[in-house]
Design a protein around this motif. Structure first.
Motif, short mmCIF file in Angstrom:
data_model
loop_
_atom_site.label_atom_id
_atom_site.label_comp_id
_atom_site.label_asym_id
_atom_site.label_seq_id
_atom_site.Cartn_x
_atom_site.Cartn_y
_atom_site.Cartn_z
N MET A 1 -33.64 -171.89 -20.65
CA MET A 1 -33.74 -171.18 -22.03
C MET A 1 -34.51 -172.14 -21.42
O MET A 1 -34.45 -173.16 -22.10
N PRO A 2 -35.61 -171.36 -22.58
CA PRO A 2 -37.03 -172.16 -23.08
C PRO A 2 -36.75 -173.14 -24.09
O PRO A 2 -35.93 -172.96 -25.28
N SER A 3 -38.14 -173.67 -24.70
CA SER A 3 -37.60 -174.83 -25.92
C SER A 3 -38.34 -174.29 -26.70
O SER A 3 -39.13 -173.06 -27.00
N PRO A 4 -38.26 -174.97 -27.67
CA PRO A 4 -38.89 -174.67 -29.30
C PRO A 4 -40.14 -174.72 -28.84
O PRO A 4 -41.17 -173.85 -30.10
N VAL A 5 -41.25 -175.64 -28.16
CA VAL A 5 -42.07 -175.15 -28.22
C VAL A 5 -42.78 -173.91 -27.40
O VAL A 5 -43.50 -173.36 -27.96
N GLY A 6 -41.65 -173.90 -26.24
CA GLY A 6 -42.20 -171.98 -25.86
C GLY A 6 -41.94 -170.78 -26.84
O GLY A 6 -42.56 -170.07 -26.75
N HIS A 7 -41.28 -171.21 -27.51
CA HIS A 7 -40.03 -169.93 -28.85
C HIS A 7 -41.19 -169.97 -29.47
O HIS A 7 -42.06 -168.64 -30.70
N ALA A 8 -41.99 -171.46 -30.05
CA ALA A 8 -43.26 -171.28 -31.37
C ALA A 8 -44.56 -170.58 -30.38
O ALA A 8 -45.45 -169.96 -31.08
N LEU A 9 -44.84 -171.28 -29.51
CA LEU A 9 -46.00 -170.31 -29.36
C LEU A 9 -45.91 -169.00 -28.91
O LEU A 9 -46.93 -168.10 -29.18
N ALA A 10 -44.78 -168.20 -28.55
CA ALA A 10 -45.06 -166.78 -28.54
C ALA A 10 -44.50 -166.06 -29.89
O ALA A 10 -45.10 -164.95 -30.29
N GLY A 11 -44.35 -166.81 -30.96
CA GLY A 11 -44.13 -166.53 -32.93
C GLY A 11 -45.20 -166.21 -32.87
O GLY A 11 -46.07 -165.69 -33.65
N LEU A 12 -46.54 -167.54 -32.38
CA LEU A 12 -48.48 -167.29 -33.19
C LEU A 12 -48.84 -166.88 -32.38
O LEU A 12 -48.98 -165.92 -32.46
N THR A 13 -48.29 -166.17 -30.89
CA THR A 13 -48.65 -164.81 -30.14
C THR A 13 -48.97 -163.73 -30.95
O THR A 13 -49.65 -162.81 -31.21
N VAL A 14 -47.77 -164.10 -31.23
CA VAL A 14 -47.05 -162.39 -31.96
C VAL A 14 -47.76 -162.62 -33.59
O VAL A 14 -48.31 -161.45 -33.70
N HIS A 15 -48.33 -163.51 -34.43
CA HIS A 15 -48.52 -163.38 -35.23
C HIS A 15 -50.25 -163.04 -35.66
O HIS A 15 -50.61 -162.51 -35.97
N VAL A 16 -51.10 -163.25 -33.71
CA VAL A 16 -52.30 -163.36 -33.36
C VAL A 16 -52.18 -161.72 -33.11
O VAL A 16 -53.26 -161.19 -33.94
N LEU A 17 -51.37 -161.64 -32.58
CA LEU A 17 -51.77 -159.55 -32.03
C LEU A 17 -51.63 -158.31 -33.26
O LEU A 17 -51.66 -157.81 -34.10
N THR A 18 -50.49 -159.62 -34.50
CA THR A 18 -49.83 -158.32 -35.64
C THR A 18 -50.28 -158.25 -36.51
O THR A 18 -50.67 -157.79 -37.59
N ALA A 19 -51.67 -159.96 -36.35
CA ALA A 19 -52.39 -159.70 -37.97
C ALA A 19 -53.31 -158.26 -37.90
O ALA A 19 -54.35 -157.93 -36.33
N ARG A 20 -53.16 -157.81 -39.92
CA ARG A 20 -54.51 -157.14 -39.44
C ARG A 20 -56.08 -157.09 -39.83
O ARG A 20 -56.82 -156.35 -38.88
N ASP A 21 -56.39 -158.44 -40.11
CA ASP A 21 -58.18 -158.99 -40.69
C ASP A 21 -57.98 -160.15 -40.11
O ASP A 21 -56.39 -161.00 -39.42
N ARG A 22 -58.63 -160.92 -40.26
CA ARG A 22 -58.95 -162.05 -39.96
C ARG A 22 -58.53 -163.21 -40.66
O ARG A 22 -57.71 -164.25 -40.84
N ALA A 23 -58.02 -162.59 -42.22
CA ALA A 23 -57.59 -163.24 -43.03
C ALA A 23 -55.83 -163.37 -42.65
O ALA A 23 -55.45 -164.56 -43.32
#
Length: 175
Positions: free
Chosen positions: A1-23
């Motif tokens: 199972m991945p580490s917290p580092v891998g899960h954090a990178l995935a969470g940041l990727t979801v954050h970037v992909l679901t953000a509506r705009d630059r703000a």
């Protein structure tokens, strides 16, 4: 199972992909919330201290828990009168699901093998027959630490470019 580092990178990727705009994309609070959602399923490791049983990879590692997390974030955002509460709740659910996906794709060496991914609809444990990620040891022995460092390096090598590509994609879309 991945580490917290891998899960954090995935969470940041979801954050970037679901953000509506630059703000939204540059919002540290939103990023922190989605990283927390992506890493939260592993809090089930703490349940062992409550009753001595192994709860890891069970209900918190499922689509049901992701739906509950999405509803909770949506409800709290509505109470706090945050804009786009539904979108934030959906993003939190997706970040939680990223944990489920990464753990499904990870090598598992701690019984029960797999994750309870489809709870509450099904009670079977699921695992990928061709794991992409290495398992993470839970001891402080030198060999385990060396293996864990290799596993984290592999996660960064695989997931880091996905985060960078999603960032570049979003910046170009806003231009």
């Amino acid at each position: 199972m991945p580490s917290p580092v891998g899960h954090a990178l995935a969470g940041l990727t979801v954050h970037v992909l679901t953000a509506r705009d630059r703000a939204e994309r540059t919002s540290l609070g939103r990023a922190a919330l989605l990283v927390a959602a992506a890493t939260a399923p592993d809090l089930d490791l703490l349940f062992r201290f409550v009753d001595g049983r192994n709860h890891h990879q069970a209900e918190t590692h499922s689509v049901g828990a992701a739906a509950l997390a999405a509803l909770l974030v949506w409800a709290v955002a509505r109470v706090w009168r945050r804009p786009r509460a539904a979108a934030l709740g959906l993003a939190a659910g997706m970040a939680w699901l990223s944990h489920v996906l990464l753990d499904y794709l990870g090598a598992d060496t701690h019984p029960p093998i797999g994750i309870l991914a489809l709870w509450p609809f099904e009670s079977g444990y699921h695992h990928c027959p061709w794991p992409l990620f290495l398992d993470i040891g839970r001891t402080l022995e030198w060999a385990t630490l060396r293996h864990d460092a290799l596993a984290v390096g592999w996660e960064i090598l695989v997931l880091g470019p996905l985060l960078l590509a999603s960032w570049r994609l979003r910046v170009r879309a806003e231009a």
